[in-house]
Write a protein that holds these residues in place. Structure first.
Motif, PDB file in Angstrom:
ATOM      1  N   GLY A  47     -27.472  -4.182 -13.616  1.00 52.05           N
ATOM      2  CA  GLY A  47     -26.495  -3.745 -14.608  1.00 52.05           C
ATOM      3  C   GLY A  47     -26.879  -2.498 -15.372  1.00 52.05           C
ATOM      4  N   LEU A  48     -28.126  -2.055 -15.210  1.00 51.67           N
ATOM      5  CA  LEU A  48     -28.556  -0.880 -15.978  1.00 51.67           C
ATOM      6  C   LEU A  48     -27.953   0.410 -15.422  1.00 51.67           C
ATOM      7  CD1 LEU A  48     -30.237   0.166 -18.334  1.00 51.67           C
ATOM      8  CD2 LEU A  48     -32.267   0.117 -16.874  1.00 51.67           C
ATOM      9  N   TYR A  49     -27.849   0.473 -14.089  1.00 46.50           N
ATOM     10  CA  TYR A  49     -27.264   1.672 -13.481  1.00 46.50           C
ATOM     11  C   TYR A  49     -26.007   1.353 -12.672  1.00 46.50           C
ATOM     12  CZ  TYR A  49     -31.607   3.879 -14.873  1.00 46.50           C
ATOM     13  OH  TYR A  49     -32.660   4.353 -15.617  1.00 46.50           O
ATOM     14  N   PRO A  56     -22.794  -8.206 -17.993  1.00 53.43           N
ATOM     15  CA  PRO A  56     -23.294  -6.848 -18.206  1.00 53.43           C
ATOM     16  C   PRO A  56     -24.286  -6.763 -19.372  1.00 53.43           C
ATOM     17  CG  PRO A  56     -21.056  -7.055 -19.033  1.00 53.43           C
ATOM     18  CD  PRO A  56     -21.388  -8.346 -18.359  1.00 53.43           C
ATOM     19  N   ILE A  57     -25.096  -5.708 -19.345  1.00 53.38           N
ATOM     20  CA  ILE A  57     -25.969  -5.420 -20.490  1.00 53.38           C
ATOM     21  C   ILE A  57     -25.086  -4.818 -21.578  1.00 53.38           C
ATOM     22  CG2 ILE A  57     -27.938  -4.051 -21.301  1.00 53.38           C
ATOM     23  CD1 ILE A  57     -28.864  -3.959 -18.311  1.00 53.38           C
ATOM     24  N   LEU A  58     -25.081  -5.442 -22.753  1.00 53.82           N
ATOM     25  CA  LEU A  58     -24.185  -4.985 -23.812  1.00 53.82           C
ATOM     26  C   LEU A  58     -24.724  -3.759 -24.537  1.00 53.82           C
ATOM     27  CD1 LEU A  58     -23.298  -8.472 -25.328  1.00 53.82           C
ATOM     28  CD2 LEU A  58     -21.969  -7.133 -23.678  1.00 53.82           C
ATOM     29  N   GLY A  59     -26.037  -3.727 -24.713  1.00 53.61           N
ATOM     30  CA  GLY A  59     -26.591  -2.613 -25.485  1.00 53.61           C
ATOM     31  C   GLY A  59     -28.060  -2.391 -25.217  1.00 53.61           C
ATOM     32  N   LEU A  60     -28.484  -1.165 -25.533  1.00 60.08           N
ATOM     33  CA  LEU A  60     -29.898  -0.789 -25.490  1.00 60.08           C
ATOM     34  C   LEU A  60     -30.244  -0.331 -26.902  1.00 60.08           C
ATOM     35  CD1 LEU A  60     -32.629   0.209 -24.319  1.00 60.08           C
ATOM     36  CD2 LEU A  60     -31.435   2.255 -23.521  1.00 60.08           C
TER      37      LEU A  60
END
Ligand SMILES: [Zn+2]
Length: 424
Positions: A47-49, A56-60
């Protein structure tokens, strides 16, 4: 809640941590390991790229803008659906950095600001940022709450630098029962050490008596050390000689802090004894038209190499990655010069510092080692554990996991990179 330390669980540099709560996922930091090219720093996290994940990744969320904590973000654009959380000052520092060596990818547009002490929500997570004492322009720890569980991530910190008050406030903050403390341990090998002020006071008589230039190892974004070097220059009646990049960082930082009502005590263009050299980094700022106004104000402080060579015994020169290139080419005389450094302080935080260090060490000048002061001594980590009483302590970014096991017994969980740790 689940904790996965993708990188930084074993050894130092390139931190990246994932937290999972139900269907919500978030990342804490995305650093590049010291000495690695950005492309080599990329992690294969679902999900990072890509979009091919059900959750999904919601935030960094970024703790600070040292490259070992966010450098991998500059390697390749991440999935634009991932919100990147940082402060306005951190964004500015990251944008300046991305423009310096041209190989970097600019930050994306999905940027969101957080502010110290202000909670924000991301899926099932509630996140509270706390200002920490560290060498970067700004550094934060986070309390992350979800599912009735609480995790603290310290980012990089210390208790003995120019923002020591921030660490005291962090201890004083009531966070409730803490399940896991994810703490850095870069300097955990040292139980105690001097604070930055003591180190500088100790140097003053030596700098006064030295008959040549003082070259001082100092990463471009080691703001705390730059402030100390300016003070040292004032006290020893020397000039602080920096390049356009350093001045731009200082000027932007001061202007943004002032906008928030904070008057940072940092050197800058109004500092009488500050001088700017015309090296490649200064030239690069000249090419960046968005900083034309700051560059114009720099002009009256710029001096040529003749002036530098005529005044060597009156100069304090912070050196960082690649500084050896212009020092080697332009400086004519190393008589009476001294090279001041700490063993590994900033090498993780700025690529190329190791080479610079080796070059200066090989020159015929007095070498003066200093203790490293950028990170917490183990006594400060102990204090934090006693104060927050976490059920588990997860050390990261450390070469001394055994210290944690010896001090905290079974509560210390030394993870492997990529290993899943579930909070029961
Ligand atoms: Zn750092």
């Amino acid at each position: 809640m689940e904790i996965i330390v993708h990188r930084g669980a074993e050894g130092t540099g390139g931190t990246c941590i994932e937290l999972v709560s139900g269907k919500s996922r978030l990342l804490l930091d995305y650093g590049a390991p010291p000495g690695s090219a950005p492309e080599e720093a990329i992690l294969n996290i679902p999900g990072l790229y890509d979009d091919k994940v059900s959750h999904p990744i919601l935030g960094l969320i970024l703790s600070h803008t040292h490259l070992d904590h966010y450098g991998a973000l500059l390697a390749r654009p991440i999935n634009p659906g991932i919100k990147v959380f940082l402060t306005e000052i951190m964004e500015d520092m990251a944008r300046i950095n991305a423009k310096m060596p041209r190989k970097y990818t600019p930050l994306g547009n999905n940027i969101h600001y957080f502010r110290k002490g202000h909670k924000f929500i991301l899926g099932r997570f509630v996140i509270t940022p706390y200002l920490m004492d560290h060498t970067a322009a700004e550094s934060f720890a986070f309390l992350i709450e979800s599912d009735g569980k609480r995790i603290i991530y310290t980012g990089d910190f210390r208790a003995h630098g120019n923002k020591a008050a921030a660490f005291k406030q962090f201890l004083a903050a009531n966070m409730g029962p803490v399940d896991a403390l994810i703490t850095e341990g870069a300097q955990a090998g040292l139980e105690k050490g001097p604070d930055e002020r003591e180190v500088m006071d100790h140097l003053e008589p030596m700098v006064k008596s030295q008959g040549g230039a003082i070259y001082f190892m100092c990463a471009g974004q080691d703001i705390g050390l730059l402030a100390n070097l300016a003070e040292l220059a004032r006290k020893t009646r020397r000039y602080l000689v920096v390049d356009g990049y350093t001045v731009l960082v200082l000027e932007r930082l001061k202007a943004l802090a002032l906008k928030q009502g904070v008057d940072l005590k940092l050197p800058g263009l109004e500092t009488e004894y500050l001088r700017i050299i015309r090296n490649a980094a200064t030239q690069r700022i000249y090419q960046l038209t968005e900083y034309a106004e700051t560059f114009r104000r720099m002009r009256s402080k710029m001096f040529g190499w003749d002036w530098v060579n005529d005044n060597l015994r009156k100069l304090i020169i912070p050196v960082r990655a690649n500084s050896e290139l212009w020092v080697d080419e332009q400086i004519k005389d190393f008589g009476g010069a001294a090279f001041v450094y700490s063993e590994w302080e900033t090498y993780a935080e700025e690529p190329g510092m190791r080479e610079t260090f080796e070059w200066f060490k090989a020159q015929k000048m007095e070498a003066i080692p200093l203790p490293s002061t950028g990170h917490a001594y183990f006594s400060a980590i102990r204090k934090l554990v006693e104060n927050k009483k976490p059920r588990y302590i997860i050390p990261i970014n450390t070469k001394h996991p055994e210290k944690f096991l010896a001090a905290f017994g079974k509560r210390a969980r030394v993870l492997k990179n990529g290993e899943e740790f579930t909070l029961d």
